[in-house]
Design an enzyme around this catalytic site. Structure first.
Site, PDB file in Angstrom:
ATOM      1  N   TYR A 184     -36.885   4.536  -3.280  1.00  0.00           N
ATOM      2  CA  TYR A 184     -37.298   5.888  -2.911  1.00  0.00           C
ATOM      3  C   TYR A 184     -38.497   5.873  -1.976  1.00  0.00           C
ATOM      4  CZ  TYR A 184     -41.447   5.916  -5.967  1.00  0.00           C
ATOM      5  OH  TYR A 184     -42.664   5.664  -6.520  1.00  0.00           O
ATOM      6  N   LEU A 191     -48.016  -1.963  -4.079  1.00  0.00           N
ATOM      7  CA  LEU A 191     -47.236  -1.230  -3.084  1.00  0.00           C
ATOM      8  C   LEU A 191     -48.088  -1.139  -1.818  1.00  0.00           C
ATOM      9  CD1 LEU A 191     -44.504   0.348  -2.924  1.00  0.00           C
ATOM     10  CD2 LEU A 191     -45.963   2.362  -2.801  1.00  0.00           C
ATOM     11  N   GLU A 243     -53.730  -1.890  -8.441  1.00  0.00           N
ATOM     12  CA  GLU A 243     -53.650  -0.543  -7.855  1.00  0.00           C
ATOM     13  C   GLU A 243     -53.629   0.461  -9.002  1.00  0.00           C
ATOM     14  OE1 GLU A 243     -49.936   0.095  -5.705  1.00  0.00           O
ATOM     15  OE2 GLU A 243     -48.884  -1.275  -7.029  1.00  0.00           O
ATOM     16  N   LYS A 254     -40.507  -0.360  -3.240  1.00  0.00           N
ATOM     17  CA  LYS A 254     -40.648   0.980  -3.837  1.00  0.00           C
ATOM     18  C   LYS A 254     -39.328   1.326  -4.524  1.00  0.00           C
ATOM     19  CE  LYS A 254     -43.011   5.307  -2.636  1.00  0.00           C
ATOM     20  NZ  LYS A 254     -44.002   5.254  -3.701  1.00  0.00           N
TER      21      LYS A 254
END
Ligand code: PDD
Length: 279
Positions: A33, A202, A178, A146
């Site tokens: 996505y 990411l 993160e 992702k």
């Protein structure tokens, strides 16, 4: 939510979208996505999002049903049809529908679903900052893809919320990676530190934009992992992401970061980011 969805090649209402119960997105989270920001009716940094989408698709060996120019055209049409001025656009691709079995199905066609959501910029959080909780990062070793598999992110965010904080800061054995849906940077002695864009995080579009702005402002940047100790002793900390832009982190595990309010580097990058989106 905008009332019109893009489903495969068609623009439909929610009731008209018919997703198969055999879609591998349900069984395996076998899909990918992107979340785009829309400012003034225009997709923000579409090229960077398409780069990541294509990288993720290649990593998962998922064939995207259209090339980026055809896709961009469809997404721009979706924004127009929903009359979206300010908000987000969500798009996902799954490997398609087939009886439940692990190997890639031979016949299945990837399926695409996209919609828009009207949402204002997070001005209150960007002003006041957020409180965060540290949570062990239990994800797999391709956090740079992702994918729809967000269970560790769901669990981490839930843990943070149940502890009365706003978000989870993830760490692997004490090394900060993160957050549940954003990247994190700290400032120590005038230097911005952030985890390198490797397989453990990411590669955020906002992260890339903020690093570009930091370089343009001649701020010192080091892309290197930092520890929980360095985070807690930082002068400033902030998160970056499509939905959070540049949001200060003012406390971690109940301990104030720096002065306990947004610092000057964070404020500078917030101003430069607002200029970059044309405000
Ligand atoms: N998430 N890290 C993680 C784990 C994320 O899920 C996201 C974005 C980011 C920031 O990336 P970007 O700057 O490209 O938005 C970092 C989106 C917004 C989401 O899942 O809703």
């Amino acid at each position: 939510m905008g009332s019109i969805y893009l489903y495969n090649n068609r623009f439909l209402s929610a009731e008209e979208v018919a997703i198969s119960p055999e879609d591998r997105g349900y069984y395996y989270g076998d899909g990918i996505y992107e979340v785009f920001r829309v400012y003034n009716g225009r997709l923000f940094e579409p090229g960077l999002h398409f780069d990541r989408l294509e990288r993720t698709a290649a990593g998962l060996r998922l064939n995207l049903p259209m090339d980026r120019s055809a896709l961009l055209e469809k997404l721009e049409e979706l924004v127009l049809r929903n009359r979206l001025n300010e908000g987000t656009l969500y798009i996902q691709f799954t490997r398609g529908a087939a009886p439940r079995s692990l190997p890639f199905p031979k016949e299945a066609e990837p399926s695409l679903m996209a919609y828009t959501t009207e949402v204002a910029r997070p001005v209150a959080a960007m002003e006041a900052g957020i409180r965060a909780k540290t949570v062990e990062d239990i994800r797999w070793l391709h956090c740079d893809y992702k994918t729809l598999n967000l269970l560790p992110n769901v669990l981490a965010k839930q843990e943070a919320v149940e502890a009365g904080t706003d978000d989870a800061i993830l760490h692997r054995g004490g090394t900060v990676t993160e957050c549940s849906a954003s990247n994190i940077m700290i400032v120590r002695d005038g230097v911005i530190l952030t985890h390198p864009a490797d397989n453990l995080i990411l590669h955020g579009v906002t992260r890339a934009v903020v690093l570009r702005l930091a370089h343009a402002a001649e701020l010192a940047v080091l892309e290197r992992p930092f520890t929980l100790e360095e985070l807690l002793g930082a002068d400033e900390a902030f998160i970056t992401g499509t939905t959070v832009e540049v949001t200060p982190v003012v406390s971690v595990d109940g301990q104030a970061i720096g002065s306990g309010a947004a610092g000057p580097v964070t404020r500078r990058l917030q101003r430069d980011f607002a200029a970059a989106i044309g405000l």
